[in-house]
Design a protein around this motif. Sequence first.
Motif, PDB file in Angstrom:
ATOM      1  N   LYS A 108       0.848  -1.193   0.000  1.00  0.00           N
ATOM      2  CA  LYS A 108       0.000   0.000   0.000  1.00  0.00           C
ATOM      3  C   LYS A 108       0.885   1.245   0.000  1.00  0.00           C
ATOM      4  O   LYS A 108       1.719   1.426   0.881  1.00  0.00           O
ATOM      5  N   ASN A 109       0.670   2.104  -0.988  1.00  0.00           N
ATOM      6  CA  ASN A 109       1.330   3.403  -1.066  1.00  0.00           C
ATOM      7  C   ASN A 109       0.477   4.366  -0.246  1.00  0.00           C
ATOM      8  O   ASN A 109      -0.675   4.630  -0.602  1.00  0.00           O
ATOM      9  N   MET A 110       1.026   4.873   0.858  1.00  0.00           N
ATOM     10  CA  MET A 110       0.238   5.708   1.777  1.00  0.00           C
ATOM     11  C   MET A 110      -0.104   7.080   1.183  1.00  0.00           C
ATOM     12  O   MET A 110      -1.117   7.666   1.549  1.00  0.00           O
ATOM     13  N   SER A 111       0.706   7.602   0.262  1.00  0.00           N
ATOM     14  CA  SER A 111       0.412   8.927  -0.277  1.00  0.00           C
ATOM     15  C   SER A 111      -0.642   8.885  -1.378  1.00  0.00           C
ATOM     16  O   SER A 111      -1.366   9.857  -1.572  1.00  0.00           O
ATOM     17  N   THR A 112      -0.773   7.761  -2.091  1.00  0.00           N
ATOM     18  CA  THR A 112      -1.762   7.659  -3.169  1.00  0.00           C
ATOM     19  C   THR A 112      -2.915   6.714  -2.832  1.00  0.00           C
ATOM     20  O   THR A 112      -3.882   6.641  -3.584  1.00  0.00           O
ATOM     21  N   ASP A 113      -2.802   5.956  -1.733  1.00  0.00           N
ATOM     22  CA  ASP A 113      -3.756   4.899  -1.363  1.00  0.00           C
ATOM     23  C   ASP A 113      -3.837   3.782  -2.396  1.00  0.00           C
ATOM     24  O   ASP A 113      -4.774   2.988  -2.397  1.00  0.00           O
ATOM     25  N   GLN A 114      -2.866   3.689  -3.296  1.00  0.00           N
ATOM     26  CA  GLN A 114      -2.840   2.653  -4.320  1.00  0.00           C
ATOM     27  C   GLN A 114      -2.327   1.344  -3.731  1.00  0.00           C
ATOM     28  O   GLN A 114      -1.390   1.330  -2.936  1.00  0.00           O
ATOM     29  N   HIS A 115      -2.962   0.246  -4.148  1.00  0.00           N
ATOM     30  CA  HIS A 115      -2.538  -1.097  -3.757  1.00  0.00           C
ATOM     31  C   HIS A 115      -1.884  -1.781  -4.944  1.00  0.00           C
ATOM     32  O   HIS A 115      -2.407  -1.717  -6.058  1.00  0.00           O
ATOM     33  N   THR A 116      -0.751  -2.447  -4.697  1.00  0.00           N
ATOM     34  CA  THR A 116      -0.091  -3.272  -5.700  1.00  0.00           C
ATOM     35  C   THR A 116      -0.086  -4.694  -5.172  1.00  0.00           C
ATOM     36  O   THR A 116       0.504  -4.977  -4.121  1.00  0.00           O
ATOM     37  N   TYR A 117      -0.770  -5.591  -5.869  1.00  0.00           N
ATOM     38  CA  TYR A 117      -0.884  -6.987  -5.437  1.00  0.00           C
ATOM     39  C   TYR A 117       0.341  -7.752  -5.919  1.00  0.00           C
ATOM     40  O   TYR A 117       0.787  -7.576  -7.051  1.00  0.00           O
ATOM     41  N   MET A 118       0.872  -8.606  -5.025  1.00  0.00           N
ATOM     42  CA  MET A 118       2.124  -9.289  -5.318  1.00  0.00           C
ATOM     43  C   MET A 118       2.073 -10.748  -4.872  1.00  0.00           C
ATOM     44  O   MET A 118       1.247 -11.133  -4.039  1.00  0.00           O
ATOM     45  N   LYS A 174      11.751 -14.229  -3.349  1.00  0.00           N
ATOM     46  CA  LYS A 174      11.441 -13.368  -4.481  1.00  0.00           C
ATOM     47  C   LYS A 174      10.004 -12.887  -4.347  1.00  0.00           C
ATOM     48  O   LYS A 174       9.104 -13.664  -4.088  1.00  0.00           O
ATOM     49  N   PHE A 175       9.831 -11.577  -4.474  1.00  0.00           N
ATOM     50  CA  PHE A 175       8.513 -10.954  -4.501  1.00  0.00           C
ATOM     51  C   PHE A 175       8.323 -10.399  -5.909  1.00  0.00           C
ATOM     52  O   PHE A 175       9.252  -9.825  -6.469  1.00  0.00           O
ATOM     53  N   TRP A 176       7.115 -10.559  -6.478  1.00  0.00           N
ATOM     54  CA  TRP A 176       6.858 -10.030  -7.805  1.00  0.00           C
ATOM     55  C   TRP A 176       5.388  -9.635  -7.932  1.00  0.00           C
ATOM     56  O   TRP A 176       4.537 -10.146  -7.220  1.00  0.00           O
ATOM     57  N   LYS A 177       5.131  -8.709  -8.856  1.00  0.00           N
ATOM     58  CA  LYS A 177       3.757  -8.240  -9.092  1.00  0.00           C
ATOM     59  C   LYS A 177       2.892  -9.397  -9.582  1.00  0.00           C
ATOM     60  O   LYS A 177       3.321 -10.190 -10.410  1.00  0.00           O
ATOM     61  N   ALA A 178       1.674  -9.448  -9.080  1.00  0.00           N
ATOM     62  CA  ALA A 178       0.692 -10.442  -9.540  1.00  0.00           C
ATOM     63  C   ALA A 178       0.025  -9.869 -10.782  1.00  0.00           C
ATOM     64  O   ALA A 178      -0.845  -9.010 -10.683  1.00  0.00           O
ATOM     65  N   SER A 179       0.434 -10.339 -11.932  1.00  0.00           N
ATOM     66  CA  SER A 179      -0.043  -9.752 -13.191  1.00  0.00           C
ATOM     67  C   SER A 179      -1.563  -9.891 -13.358  1.00  0.00           C
ATOM     68  O   SER A 179      -2.188  -9.022 -13.967  1.00  0.00           O
ATOM     69  N   ASP A 180      -2.154 -10.905 -12.783  1.00  0.00           N
ATOM     70  CA  ASP A 180      -3.603 -11.099 -12.918  1.00  0.00           C
ATOM     71  C   ASP A 180      -4.423 -10.239 -11.956  1.00  0.00           C
ATOM     72  O   ASP A 180      -5.648 -10.186 -12.082  1.00  0.00           O
ATOM     73  N   LEU A 181      -3.784  -9.576 -10.989  1.00  0.00           N
ATOM     74  CA  LEU A 181      -4.547  -8.812  -9.990  1.00  0.00           C
ATOM     75  C   LEU A 181      -4.297  -7.304 -10.045  1.00  0.00           C
ATOM     76  O   LEU A 181      -4.965  -6.554  -9.341  1.00  0.00           O
ATOM     77  N   ASN A 182      -3.374  -6.833 -10.849  1.00  0.00           N
ATOM     78  CA  ASN A 182      -3.080  -5.397 -10.930  1.00  0.00           C
ATOM     79  C   ASN A 182      -3.647  -4.808 -12.216  1.00  0.00           C
ATOM     80  O   ASN A 182      -3.904  -5.439 -13.161  1.00  0.00           O
TER      81      ASN A 182
END
Length: 190
Positions: free
Chosen positions: A88-98, A182-190
């Motif tokens: 969670k980016n606190m300044s934009t409230d954007q979530h990035t699923y990983m 390893k952490f990576w973006k979940a392409s199906d959820l972003n």
Amino acid sequence: MTYHLSKLCLLTLTALALSGCVTLHNGTTKAEKQQAILQMKNETLSQLFKLKPHTRSQLNAAPGYAVFSNANVNLVLASFGGGYGVVKNMSTDQHTYMNMGEVGVGFGFGAKDFRIIMVFDSAEVMNKFIEQGWLFGGQADAAAKASDKGAAVGGEAVVNGITVYQLTETGLALQATVKGTKFWKASDLN
């Protein structure tokens, strides 16, 4: 020879089974999966705030944080794990699923289900984590918990501008391993 072959087959089957843990969040649609991950995040943060009340202000002051759910199995000299989470980016409230996956070597036996909370010291560290996602480290811990019984040993560490908290949910494990995660973006959820 047969002993080593059966051991190799068992390790391979375990690794394959755990690779499925990366997608074990509930739901069939993208929105349902995202909601299940956000619910896990909220429940984990509530547990962290109860155990370590000072972390609430730490998260609120940070540029961002991440929460992951992980299942881990240790079989004598190998360790495998997989999970999912959200940044969670606190300044934009954007979530990035990983997603996350880990493999390690060292002494260990058992299985555990745990949560990882990462608090980023800067937006640059958070963005680098989202884009590159590696975290490598050694781990030595003990966890003994079954349902509401037993004890959970949680760790806290600061690594490369990220404060990391670990809360054990369930499992029984004794391990001293060196792991690559390893952490990576979940392409199906972003």
